[in-house]
Write a protein that holds these residues in place. Structure first.
Motif, PDB file in Angstrom:
ATOM      1  N   MET A 134       0.815  -1.214   0.000  1.00 10.97           N
ATOM      2  CA  MET A 134       0.000   0.000   0.000  1.00 10.97           C
ATOM      3  C   MET A 134       0.852   1.269   0.000  1.00 10.97           C
ATOM      4  SD  MET A 134      -3.312  -0.830   2.379  1.00 10.97           S
ATOM      5  CE  MET A 134      -4.129   0.704   1.947  1.00 10.97           C
ATOM      6  N   GLN A 135       2.101   1.176   0.460  1.00  4.83           N
ATOM      7  CA  GLN A 135       2.979   2.339   0.445  1.00  4.83           C
ATOM      8  C   GLN A 135       3.869   2.375  -0.796  1.00  4.83           C
ATOM      9  OE1 GLN A 135       4.849   3.585   4.180  1.00  4.83           O
ATOM     10  NE2 GLN A 135       3.775   1.946   5.250  1.00  4.83           N
ATOM     11  N   GLY A 136       3.555   1.510  -1.786  1.00  2.91           N
ATOM     12  CA  GLY A 136       4.345   1.474  -2.996  1.00  2.91           C
ATOM     13  C   GLY A 136       5.512   0.516  -2.939  1.00  2.91           C
ATOM     14  N   ARG A 137       5.711  -0.092  -1.819  1.00  2.00           N
ATOM     15  CA  ARG A 137       6.752  -1.094  -1.614  1.00  2.00           C
ATOM     16  C   ARG A 137       6.250  -2.063  -0.559  1.00  2.00           C
ATOM     17  NH1 ARG A 137       8.523  -0.020   3.308  1.00  2.00           N
ATOM     18  NH2 ARG A 137       8.438   2.133   4.095  1.00  2.00           N
ATOM     19  N   LEU A 138       6.834  -3.236  -0.497  1.00  2.79           N
ATOM     20  CA  LEU A 138       6.414  -4.221   0.491  1.00  2.79           C
ATOM     21  C   LEU A 138       6.762  -3.749   1.888  1.00  2.79           C
ATOM     22  CD1 LEU A 138       5.230  -7.021   1.121  1.00  2.79           C
ATOM     23  CD2 LEU A 138       7.553  -7.921   0.952  1.00  2.79           C
ATOM     24  N   ASP A 139       5.769  -3.673   2.754  1.00  2.88           N
ATOM     25  CA  ASP A 139       5.984  -3.298   4.154  1.00  2.88           C
ATOM     26  C   ASP A 139       6.377  -4.558   4.927  1.00  2.88           C
ATOM     27  OD1 ASP A 139       6.054  -2.099   6.594  1.00  2.88           O
ATOM     28  OD2 ASP A 139       4.022  -1.278   6.520  1.00  2.88           O
ATOM     29  N   ALA A 140       7.636  -4.950   4.768  1.00  3.48           N
ATOM     30  CA  ALA A 140       8.100  -6.233   5.303  1.00  3.48           C
ATOM     31  C   ALA A 140       8.162  -6.264   6.823  1.00  3.48           C
ATOM     32  CB  ALA A 140       9.477  -6.561   4.722  1.00  3.48           C
ATOM     33  N   GLU A 141       8.150  -5.105   7.469  1.00  6.12           N
ATOM     34  CA  GLU A 141       8.238  -5.057   8.925  1.00  6.12           C
ATOM     35  C   GLU A 141       6.883  -5.270   9.600  1.00  6.12           C
ATOM     36  OE1 GLU A 141      10.016  -1.379   9.971  1.00  6.12           O
ATOM     37  OE2 GLU A 141      11.977  -1.857   9.113  1.00  6.12           O
ATOM     38  N   ALA A 142       5.813  -5.298   8.833  1.00  7.38           N
ATOM     39  CA  ALA A 142       4.473  -5.424   9.399  1.00  7.38           C
ATOM     40  C   ALA A 142       4.295  -6.756  10.131  1.00  7.38           C
ATOM     41  CB  ALA A 142       3.425  -5.276   8.303  1.00  7.38           C
ATOM     42  N   THR A 143       3.298  -6.801  11.000  1.00 11.80           N
ATOM     43  CA  THR A 143       3.098  -7.938  11.898  1.00 11.80           C
ATOM     44  C   THR A 143       2.616  -9.184  11.184  1.00 11.80           C
ATOM     45  OG1 THR A 143       2.515  -6.358  13.637  1.00 11.80           O
ATOM     46  CG2 THR A 143       1.948  -8.671  14.022  1.00 11.80           C
ATOM     47  N   TYR A 144       1.660  -9.015  10.279  1.00  7.04           N
ATOM     48  CA  TYR A 144       1.000 -10.173   9.666  1.00  7.04           C
ATOM     49  C   TYR A 144       1.277 -10.258   8.170  1.00  7.04           C
ATOM     50  CZ  TYR A 144      -1.795 -10.078  13.957  1.00  7.04           C
ATOM     51  OH  TYR A 144      -2.202 -10.062  15.270  1.00  7.04           O
ATOM     52  N   THR A 145       1.410 -11.468   7.674  1.00 11.10           N
ATOM     53  CA  THR A 145       1.401 -11.683   6.237  1.00 11.10           C
ATOM     54  C   THR A 145      -0.055 -11.621   5.761  1.00 11.10           C
ATOM     55  OG1 THR A 145       1.134 -14.076   6.401  1.00 11.10           O
ATOM     56  CG2 THR A 145       3.396 -13.215   6.434  1.00 11.10           C
TER      57      THR A 145
END
Length: 239
Positions: free
Chosen positions: A193-204
């Motif tokens: 959603m931010q234009g790149r993978l938010d890999a630090e987020a809690t859930y896949t």
């Protein structure tokens, strides 16, 4: 066979919701924003009789009408409608320090709040003719006024607060006829959603979609005069 419709199904949580619903035996109409072949087309090869991608831009009146006409031609009932489509917009600018982009805010509100209402309005007949009569709107804790802590995210936060209000209005009318509406916060999810993978987020997306469907399956527990506003584990959130 139960029938579901999911918006914003191209990728991320929406795609995983479609995938899990198919695994549960649903027939699924998947709202597809992006044109051309993608993950949904590959998934359709596995479920040719139960997965039907439908071109759908929830921010456009004509697109919603056309998609709804297509869906209504193919089914008389929709047991579960999941309004998942959404965009983030700018999350950095503040009223104190930056030039604000009000046109972008209007676009975010148009997609996130009015988009869900467009879809509900267009597909209300099939939903209310079904046995399930259930609508799940993917909202966010960012739309909570009672627990607001941010100093920015204007478009997104306001859009989700507006989504919550329109959901309450819709629920007030539908519950008189046995309908129910849920508002579900999917958690912090690894999306683009931010234009790149938010890999630090809690859930896949896989994890989030599983929890969301657990809440939906347990929807009768949340029935009441107001729509339930809960997180992906079923915990209530402040309005």
């Amino acid at each position: 066979m139960r029938t579901a419709c999911v918006t914003g199904a191209d990728r991320g949580v929406g795609f995983e919701l479609v995938k899990r619903l198919l695994e549960k035996g649903y027939r699924v109409f998947a709202g597809q924003y992006e044109s051309g072949p993608g993950a949904l087309q590959s998934l359709r090869e596995r479920y040719p009789d139960r997965l039907e991608p439908v071109a759908l831009d929830v921010g456009d009146d004509g697109s919603v009408r056309k998609a709804a006409e297509t869906i209504r031609e193919r089914t008389e009932t929709i047991d579960l409608l999941i309004n998942n489509a959404g965009i983030l917009g700018d999350i950095r600018r503040t009223v104190k320090d930056d030039e604000l982009d009000f046109d972008e805010m209007l676009r975010v509100i148009n997609v996130n709040a009015l988009g869900a209402l467009r879809v509900v309005h267009a597909l209300l007949g099939p939903v209310m003719r079904s046995e399930g009569k259930l609508i799940a709107n993917i909202s966010s804790e960012a739309g909570s006024i009672g627990d607001c802590w941010r100093t920015n995210w204007y478009g997104y936060c306001m859009s989700k607060a507006a989504l919550n209000m329109q959901s309450a209005l819709v629920h007030n009318q539908l519950r008189e006829e046995g309908g129910q509406l849920l508002l579900i916060h999917p958690g912090w999810v690894q999306t683009h959603m931010q234009g790149r993978l938010d890999a630090e987020a809690t859930y896949t997306p896989e994890q989030a979609s599983g929890h969301i469907l657990d809440v939906i399956e347990d929807h009768k527990r949340f029935a009441g005069e107001r729509p339930a506003f809960v997180d992906l584990l079923g915990n209530p959130l402040p309005w």
